[in-house]
Design a protein around this motif. Structure first.
Motif, mmCIF file in Angstrom:
data_model
loop_
_atom_site.group_PDB
_atom_site.id
_atom_site.type_symbol
_atom_site.label_atom_id
_atom_site.label_comp_id
_atom_site.label_asym_id
_atom_site.label_seq_id
_atom_site.Cartn_x
_atom_site.Cartn_y
_atom_site.Cartn_z
ATOM 1 N N ASN A 275 45.406 42.557 48.856
ATOM 2 C CA ASN A 275 44.475 41.837 49.716
ATOM 3 C C ASN A 275 44.086 40.484 49.143
ATOM 4 O O ASN A 275 44.329 40.191 47.970
ATOM 5 C CB ASN A 275 43.218 42.679 49.965
ATOM 6 N N SER A 276 43.498 39.693 50.006
ATOM 7 C CA SER A 276 43.057 38.353 49.637
ATOM 8 C C SER A 276 41.873 37.968 50.513
ATOM 9 O O SER A 276 41.654 38.577 51.567
ATOM 10 C CB SER A 276 44.196 37.357 49.830
ATOM 11 N N SER A 277 41.146 36.971 50.097
ATOM 12 C CA SER A 277 40.062 36.465 50.932
ATOM 13 C C SER A 277 40.587 35.503 51.990
ATOM 14 O O SER A 277 39.859 35.105 52.899
ATOM 15 C CB SER A 277 39.011 35.767 50.067
ATOM 16 N N SER A 278 41.859 35.121 51.867
ATOM 17 C CA SER A 278 42.450 34.167 52.809
ATOM 18 C C SER A 278 43.512 34.836 53.672
ATOM 19 O O SER A 278 44.047 35.883 53.325
ATOM 20 C CB SER A 278 43.088 33.008 52.047
ATOM 21 N N VAL A 279 43.823 34.212 54.763
ATOM 22 C CA VAL A 279 44.811 34.744 55.695
ATOM 23 C C VAL A 279 46.220 34.498 55.166
ATOM 24 O O VAL A 279 46.537 33.417 54.683
ATOM 25 C CB VAL A 279 44.646 34.077 57.084
ATOM 26 N N LYS B 292 44.748 39.689 56.219
ATOM 27 C CA LYS B 292 44.234 39.414 54.881
ATOM 28 C C LYS B 292 44.521 40.566 53.932
ATOM 29 O O LYS B 292 44.139 40.515 52.766
ATOM 30 C CB LYS B 292 42.724 39.209 54.935
ATOM 31 N N ASP B 293 45.145 41.641 54.432
ATOM 32 C CA ASP B 293 45.402 42.787 53.571
ATOM 33 C C ASP B 293 46.639 43.536 54.055
ATOM 34 O O ASP B 293 47.042 43.428 55.221
ATOM 35 C CB ASP B 293 44.197 43.733 53.543
#
Lengths: 115, 110
Positions: free
Chosen positions: B24-28, B70-71
């Motif tokens: 996952n990430s905080s960004s798309v 995002k994940d």
């Protein structure tokens, strides 16, 4: 099945020496990449190459590094004056395109040991 | 620089068990690739997911891309010893080059 190949599989060199790592990308691919992976760490992007020039490079890819496509098949990474911290696995990759769905195919890597 | 996170960092299970690993990430993400890497070898591409909500199956492996992109998750059913390896997710955030996550090191015990 086509694959990316790399030579040598293992290179040992003394600090300050120049090394050239070689890659043969998949034949119909247009984009080429170098990555490195220091032991136990993440795979890190170094540089991408398209149409005989660098398209992107990371902050790791400083003046000691250069890339070249000397002929129609080989893609090389040169490290001009190696340092101890350059010891790592170096992976070459290639892809057909650079759109958001592109897939990169990786070679088996060259293990560089700088002593 | 955008970052990818993967969890768990390490996973050790018995053959036959099911497992899920996450990326996952905080960004798309523009798209997401999953790779498997064995010691001393290059990453081997398993799958690419592009569309939010997408599910792809590769034999016993099921890959899911989150609706918000995002994940992503990788689920392995009835793990085998041959599944042992480092599972990496990788992506290109919009306008940036390929970024790898730190990986989940899976060990499947006989």
């Amino acid at each position: 099945e086509p694959e990316v190949t790399q030579t040598p599989s293992h290179q040992v060199t003394q600090m300050g020496q120049e090394v050239i790592l070689r890659c043969v990308p998949i034949s119909n691919h247009l984009y080429f990449y170098w990555y490195r992976q220091i032991l136990g760490q993440k795979v890190e992007f170094l540089v991408s190459f398209y149409n005989n020039e660098i398209s992107e490079k990371s902050e790791i890819f400083d003046d000691q590094f250069s890339v070249e496509r000397p002929d129609g098949s080989n893609f090389t990474l040169k490290i001009r004056s190696t340092k101890l911290e350059d010891s790592a696995m170096y992976f070459c990759a290639s892809s057909e395109g650079h759109s958001r769905s592109y897939e990169q195919y990786f070679g088996p890597g060259t293990r560089l040991t700088v002593t | 620089t955008q970052l990818l996170e993967q969890s768990p960092q390490f996973l050790s299970i018995q053959e036959g068990e099911n497992l899920t690993v996450y990326c996952n990430s905080s960004s798309v993400f523009s798209s997401l690739q999953w790779y498997r890497q064995e010691p001393g070898e290059g990453p081997v591409l398993l799958v690419t997911v592009v569309t939010g909500g997408e599910v792809k199956k590769l034999k016993r492996l099921t890959f899911q891309f989150g609706d918000a992109r995002k994940d992503s998750s990788l689920h392995i059913t009835a793990a085998q010893t041959g599944d042992t390896g480092l599972y990496l997710c990788a992506t290109t955030f919009y306008g940036q080059n390929f970024v790898f996550g730190p990986g989940t090191r899976l060990s499947v015990l006989p």
